[in-house]
Design a protein around this motif. Structure first.
Motif, PDB file in Angstrom:
ATOM      1  N   ARG A   1      -1.356  -7.158   4.794  1.00  0.00           N
ATOM      2  CA  ARG A   1      -0.572  -6.308   5.602  1.00  0.00           C
ATOM      3  C   ARG A   1      -0.094  -7.585   6.804  1.00  0.00           C
ATOM      4  O   ARG A   1       1.164  -7.466   7.163  1.00  0.00           O
ATOM      5  N   ARG A   2      -0.801  -8.333   7.281  1.00  0.00           N
ATOM      6  CA  ARG A   2      -0.622  -9.615   8.105  1.00  0.00           C
ATOM      7  C   ARG A   2       0.507 -10.224   7.418  1.00  0.00           C
ATOM      8  O   ARG A   2       1.583 -10.621   8.209  1.00  0.00           O
TER       9      ARG A   2
ATOM     10  N   TYR B   1       2.749  -9.582   5.184  1.00  0.00           N
ATOM     11  CA  TYR B   1       4.332  -8.921   5.141  1.00  0.00           C
ATOM     12  C   TYR B   1       4.609  -8.724   6.387  1.00  0.00           C
ATOM     13  O   TYR B   1       5.883  -8.792   6.816  1.00  0.00           O
ATOM     14  N   ALA B   2       3.748  -8.529   7.544  1.00  0.00           N
ATOM     15  CA  ALA B   2       4.512  -8.274   8.808  1.00  0.00           C
ATOM     16  C   ALA B   2       4.757  -9.445   9.491  1.00  0.00           C
ATOM     17  O   ALA B   2       5.850  -9.389  10.248  1.00  0.00           O
TER      18      ALA B   2
ATOM     19  N   ASP C   1      -7.502  -6.083   2.963  1.00  0.00           N
ATOM     20  CA  ASP C   1      -6.245  -5.385   3.146  1.00  0.00           C
ATOM     21  C   ASP C   1      -5.497  -5.843   4.576  1.00  0.00           C
ATOM     22  O   ASP C   1      -4.330  -5.886   4.598  1.00  0.00           O
ATOM     23  N   GLN C   2      -6.196  -6.063   5.673  1.00  0.00           N
ATOM     24  CA  GLN C   2      -5.694  -6.565   6.863  1.00  0.00           C
ATOM     25  C   GLN C   2      -4.798  -7.883   6.591  1.00  0.00           C
ATOM     26  O   GLN C   2      -3.827  -7.972   7.146  1.00  0.00           O
TER      27      GLN C   2
ATOM     28  N   ILE D   1       0.049  -2.791  -1.480  1.00  0.00           N
ATOM     29  CA  ILE D   1      -0.835  -3.316  -0.716  1.00  0.00           C
ATOM     30  C   ILE D   1      -2.658  -3.282  -1.353  1.00  0.00           C
ATOM     31  O   ILE D   1      -3.173  -4.201  -1.391  1.00  0.00           O
TER      32      ILE D   1
ATOM     33  N   MET E   1       7.289  -3.825   4.468  1.00  0.00           N
ATOM     34  CA  MET E   1       6.406  -3.295   4.107  1.00  0.00           C
ATOM     35  C   MET E   1       6.076  -2.855   2.979  1.00  0.00           C
ATOM     36  O   MET E   1       7.049  -1.678   2.797  1.00  0.00           O
TER      37      MET E   1
ATOM     38  N   GLU F   1       1.592   1.487  -0.305  1.00  0.00           N
ATOM     39  CA  GLU F   1       0.345   1.669  -0.218  1.00  0.00           C
ATOM     40  C   GLU F   1      -0.190   0.975  -1.498  1.00  0.00           C
ATOM     41  O   GLU F   1      -1.196   0.118  -1.503  1.00  0.00           O
TER      42      GLU F   1
END
Length: 234
Positions: free
Chosen positions: A55-56, A58-59, A51-52, A72, A66, A69
């Protein structure tokens, strides 16, 4: 170093090409959603939970907002499944030379041993089965990334389980820069970075000693001087 000081080993530092499994998994997951990731985006995947890592990307690497959910979750699940298949079927998933001997020497020296990994419990079980490892025989305890735990949180769990002698400094062998930062946050007094052909660039991390072979690690823990012989494989 005190002989009773705990030693925590990161799974990415122990298994050749496990880092490659993370990179390939993240790349394949995003390709399923018609997104091609460059090498810089993939380099940050090892050491993060599924998951992290999503997210990284996209960020830090995609010039889009973003997503929700559900997207993701779908990407993280696709990522996890590719990593599982890679671990289960790739011929590159092997135990490194001198691994068993190193574990035995550390245990004989009195070091409590912990294993940490950003894999989930099921994927770790698949990897252990593939390698023929019995975690309860090899390590005193281990911790995974269940419930979205970060690497720092995983290390905190292990430090809470492993005995630390008075004046002792917990030691950690990591594989990527984010591992090193997590270990520093958790108060590890001695930190090493495993360097391999898969991630030679990680040797540039400042203020951290490098390890080129697990066969030398027990000597490093005991404070012995190491001379690497070119071409020896050690």
């Amino acid at each position: 170093m005190k002989s009773a000081s705990p030693v925590v080993l990161d799974m990415n530092a122990l298994v050749p090409n496990l880092i490659g499994a993370f990179k390939e998994g993240l790349s394949a997951a995003f390709r399923m959603f018609d997104v091609e990731l460059d090498s810089e985006a993939l380099d940050g995947a090892p050491g993060l939970t599924f998951d992290q890592a999503v997210r990284r990307v996209y960020a830090e690497h995609l010039a889009v907002p973003m997503p929700d959910e559900q997207r993701i979750f779908d990407l993280a699940e696709a990522y996890r499944k590719v990593v599982q298949r890679f671990i289960q079927f790739s011929s590159s998933m092997v135990t490194p030379p001198y691994f068993a001997e190193t574990i035995e020497r550390l245990k004989k020296a009195g070091h409590p041993l912990g294993l940490c990994t950003s894999l989930d419990q099921l994927t770790l079980a698949i990897l252990m089965d593939r390698l023929g490892w019995n975690p309860s025989m090899l390590f005193d305890t281990y911790a995974v990334s269940e419930d979205g735990k970060t690497k720092a949180e995983i290390l905190e769990v292990l430090i809470g389980r492993l005995p630390v002698s008075e004046g002792g400094e917990p030691a950690y062998l990591g594989a990527v820069p984010s591992d090193i930062e997590a270990a520093k946050q958790c108060g590890f007094g001695q930190i090493w970075l495993m360097v391999s052909p898969d991630h030679e660039e990680e040797s540039e991390v400042e203020s951290v000693d490098t390890v080129y072979s697990i066969s030398k690690f027990s000597a490093l823990i005991e404070g012995q001087s190491i001379n690497y012989q070119e071409g020896s494989g050690l």
